[in-house]
Write an enzyme that holds these catalytic residues in place. Structure first.
Site, PDB file in Angstrom:
ATOM      1  N   GLU A 156     -10.543 -11.019   4.081  1.00 19.43           N
ATOM      2  CA  GLU A 156      -9.332 -10.996   5.097  1.00 19.43           C
ATOM      3  C   GLU A 156     -10.224 -10.679   6.386  1.00 19.43           C
ATOM      4  OE1 GLU A 156      -7.584  -7.019   4.792  1.00 19.43           O
ATOM      5  OE2 GLU A 156      -6.057  -7.224   6.258  1.00 19.43           O
ATOM      6  N   HIS A 178      -5.130 -11.051   0.256  1.00 17.53           N
ATOM      7  CA  HIS A 178      -5.298 -12.109   1.377  1.00 17.53           C
ATOM      8  C   HIS A 178      -6.239 -13.155   0.897  1.00 17.53           C
ATOM      9  CE1 HIS A 178      -3.498  -9.079   3.991  1.00 17.53           C
ATOM     10  NE2 HIS A 178      -4.361  -8.147   3.727  1.00 17.53           N
ATOM     11  N   HIS A 180       0.936  -1.185   0.054  1.00 22.43           N
ATOM     12  CA  HIS A 180       0.079   0.073   0.057  1.00 22.43           C
ATOM     13  C   HIS A 180       0.889   1.296  -0.124  1.00 22.43           C
ATOM     14  CE1 HIS A 180      -4.044  -1.930   0.578  1.00 22.43           C
ATOM     15  NE2 HIS A 180      -3.394  -2.781   1.105  1.00 22.43           N
TER      16      HIS A 180
HETATM   17 ZN   LIG Z   1      -3.915  -4.830   1.856  1.00 27.34          ZN
END
Ligand SMILES: [Zn+2]
Ligand SMILES: [Zn+2]
Lengths: 493, 493
Positions: free
Chosen positions: B341, B366, B95
């Site tokens: 997630e 994820h 990110h």
């Molecule tokens: Zn992430």
């Protein structure tokens, strides 16, 4: 094939189709519900959904935290209240000296005459033994008469609480008290060292087992299979008896119990166990003894298993020659092996799963590592071999922290045969099965899993038990009588 | 079929056959090793086996404990030393404001003029902003010039350490500091609030990204795909720019970087992201902007994703209409959705997995809940869609405690496509990829998984990247040049 679809309505229709397909894999989905069961299902699912949304809102969700922290919340849960009312079928994975709660041992056994206690320096540091008179060789341990100690303490209640705290694994801060698996197993083994001296005293032994039968019965359980080391019991004068005698003591209690409960309990059976850190020679003798006891008491002593810390002891393969003796001798000795009770993968511990299957284990104890072994998973399904899943034991003994991460969650999602059990409820103060069922239903199972899963798990525990076919039929009758009462109770809540 | 076999030798032969069958499912098992690779494999596996047997012996095993406790042990690990040397291909799940370490921000950005800091009362409680001159409306926050504060502190080093500790999530006692997922996400979001003010200052922005490229390059990474919110950058006088401008700033840095690294880096691409707690209207605009930016910069802005806490924000289905706009408009906008997630099962969060697949997500961020969804697992394999697995992120954000319980362990055991990434390394002080590769190789993977798995994971990260086919070819060339150097380095260790 999940392919993207243009319009929203088409998309949503396709999405429902996929969700239904997924649900079709889920354990219990094809269990028929009839009559009151649908109404009871609504009651349960309304309560389950509200507890789950509360958990999502606050991030505080009992199955996600350690049982010692979760216990007060679980006990206040409405879903738990219902589960306690529910007939749960058979408890298929429980150990001899961890079925009756510690309070009974303290309030009953330690109040009997000749009961001595001593505090060692090893972890868990408390031992009991009954002696005719004050032992003098105090090298290992300074034995003191409990009766005198309790009186001198001036507060019997506080003294008994001290004994409880020393025996039990319960603690307010499990993360600090048990920083890793080795240390938690030290305290777990210390529990058995503490209670063995009380339980194997001939005068206490049968009462302890009778009380265990009663407590499991009170928790809505119709049948119990107890893994027992069949250690010798002892008399005050030091006489000790052999394993067969211990087995016969169990059987005597069981027979008496069945007379008193002809219509609502199938009593218990014994699975003879031995310690996996033993030598080959010891296991050779134990296997021969097991074959002999199984042939003499085929409908009471039902099979054999190796117990104690799997990561620490010898793997099954270490005793291959001994474990093959029965098949080679054409003798029948069913196996119920603990296997895969580990976080390791690709080591001799998780590979016990392969040997358990090759040695024709009828069920597998824990099987925690099964989801890391594709061939094992295939076999479990093809041969319909259930895993005995013990949620709270796996959490207290530090295999898993948040029970939503328990591998059984994956197994339920794909319909693998599973039975719920509690392993050693007395050690950590849980009910015989209700707390473990709560953790399975609320934490390990999907939020959507409903009464059908509970019905599947409870009836499967009878189906996968060691009961003979006609015994299973009567056990099912008992279960369904209780089930109908249960349905009415829930609707009256 | 695993059936018991009479003699021990026959039994052991059959057992090896089953172990080989199991291994045949394992990720990377059919990756060919040649020449020096076998020798390097021996070096790595000798070290891996000794670290695992040490873990089995002491019950202290880095992947089993929280990263903040494990870090000093991992950094001393020989296996980690080798992994740091290893070319790791592409980082596909990172990110924007969590790629460059906090030390750079403090030692570089906060030493620039006009940098103000303030301490709020909310969790994480530190904000930065550059102002032309001292802001007067101190209602939300009492802004202070960092330069003055640092000087007045009399100890710049200690002052900087204080800033680091406030920004970073690192703590000695994560169990106490972060008792549940809601609280840990509050601190996680607070990290971004703290650094955004520094990073989006126009004067800092490009340097931050250039430093990020450098740090990933230094960790043996050939290519990066950065999920970026494309928030506006701002000037001292308050001017702000739009998302396209931010994208062009990224591209300028990338172009310059590629000029300096023509033979050993493929630089970076951007995946445009928006916050999943936004309104439908906001997402409608964002999707249209995303389509526009993707068509204008097709080989730099590669797709779209929704980020921020999945359990907390709207599910994908909430934005169905908006997310179907590209397909309905016949426009191409690849998706790279975070999905699953969560520890929950049977809720809207884990069911994001189904929508991610129905909306044709090229990869899934994820996918932590995937192992609880049989139909999703089928699709992942059939359509060869990889999960982007971020081990340390899942541990720090409290999805899992002992990484040996990470569901990716089951996926590796059955050959599901996976790429390893780090999500937000700067937030918790991990290296760009090496620490996550260590946790995957030592904790999530089998003790038997060797160089072949590492080779599979690193090359898969290039195969599943957004690079065009010929770009993938050159990236593979770069990777294999580095790989040969790596092999020699290991053999010289
Ligand atoms: Zn992430
Ligand atoms: Zn057990």
């Amino acid at each position: 094939l999940i392919q993207s679809v243009l319009g929203t309505s088409l998309y949503l229709a396709k999405r429902d189709e996929i969700l239904t397909q997924e649900a079709s894999h889920y354990s219990g989905i094809d269990v028929p519900l009839k009559g009151k069961e649908w109404a009871v299902n609504d009651v349960i699912m309304t309560l389950k959904n509200s507890e789950i949304s509360e958990g999502r809102r606050t991030s505080d969700f009992p199955p996600a935290v350690h049982f010692f922290h979760a216990l007060p919340y679980i006990d206040k849960s409405k879903v738990f209240e219902i589960i306690k009312l529910m007939p749960k079928g058979a408890a298929l994975h429980i150990h001899d000296n961890a079925i009756t709660d510690i309070n009974w041992l303290i309030k009953n056994a330690t109040y009997r005459p000749h009961c001595y206690v001593c505090f060692t320096h090893a972890r868990g540091n408390i031992l009991f033994h009954y002696y005719d008179n004050q032992p003098t060789d105090n090298n290992t341990c300074e034995w003191k008469l409990v009766e005198t100690e309790r009186a001198n303490s001036g507060d019997a209640e506080a003294y008994d609480q001290m004994l409880y705290d020393k025996i039990s694994m319960i603690t307010d801060d499990p993360h600090t008290a048990y920083p890793n698996q080795q240390i938690v197993w030290d305290y777990f083994n210390a529990y058995f060292a503490a209670v063995d001296g009380l339980v194997f005293y001939a005068d206490v032994f049968k009462d302890y087992f009778r009380q265990g039968l009663q407590q499991f019965y009170d928790d809505g359980i119709q049948f119990m299979e107890v893994r027992a080391l069949l250690q010798p019991t002892y008399e005050l004068d030091g006489t000790t008896y052999n394993s067969e005698h211990t087995l016969l003591e169990y059987e005597a209690v069981n027979t008496e119990w069945l007379n008193d409960h002809q219509h609502d309990s199938m009593g218990s059976r014994i699975i003879f166990t031995s310690i996996r850190s033993s030598t080959n020679e010891v296991i050779n003798n134990v296997i021969n003894l097991a074959m002999e006891l199984h042939s003499k008491y085929p409908n009471f002593m039902k099979g054999f298993d190796l117990v104690s810390q799997e990561d620490d002891g010898h793997p099954l393969i270490y005793f291959l020659e001994e474990l093959l003796i029965p098949t080679q001798a054409g003798k029948d000795l069913p196996y119920y092996f603990h296997a895969g009770e580990t976080n390791w993968q690709g080591t001799e511990t998780d590979e016990n799963l392969i040997d358990a299957l090759m040695l024709n284990s009828s069920r597998i104890g824990h099987g925690y590592a099964a989801t890391k072994h594709p061939e094992v998973l295939l076999e479990l399904k093809q041969r319909d071999i259930p895993l005995e899943v013990n949620p709270i034991s796996n959490q207290v003994l530090k295999l898993v922290d948040d029970l939503r991460n328990h591998p059984a969650s994956t197994l339920l999602a794909d319909g693998y045969p599973i039975v719920v059990s509690s392993d050693d409820p007395a050690t950590w103060g849980s009910t015989p099965l209700s707390h473990d069922f709560y953790e399975m239903f609320m934490g390990i199972a999907s939020a959507k899993a409903d009464l059908r899963l509970l019905k599947q798990l409870t009836t499967d525990s009878i189906k996968y038990s060691t009961l003979l076919e006609e015994e299973k039929a009567s056990c099912m009758d008992m279960w369904s009588t209780e089930w109908d009462i249960f349905l009415d109770k829930v609707l009256e809540m």
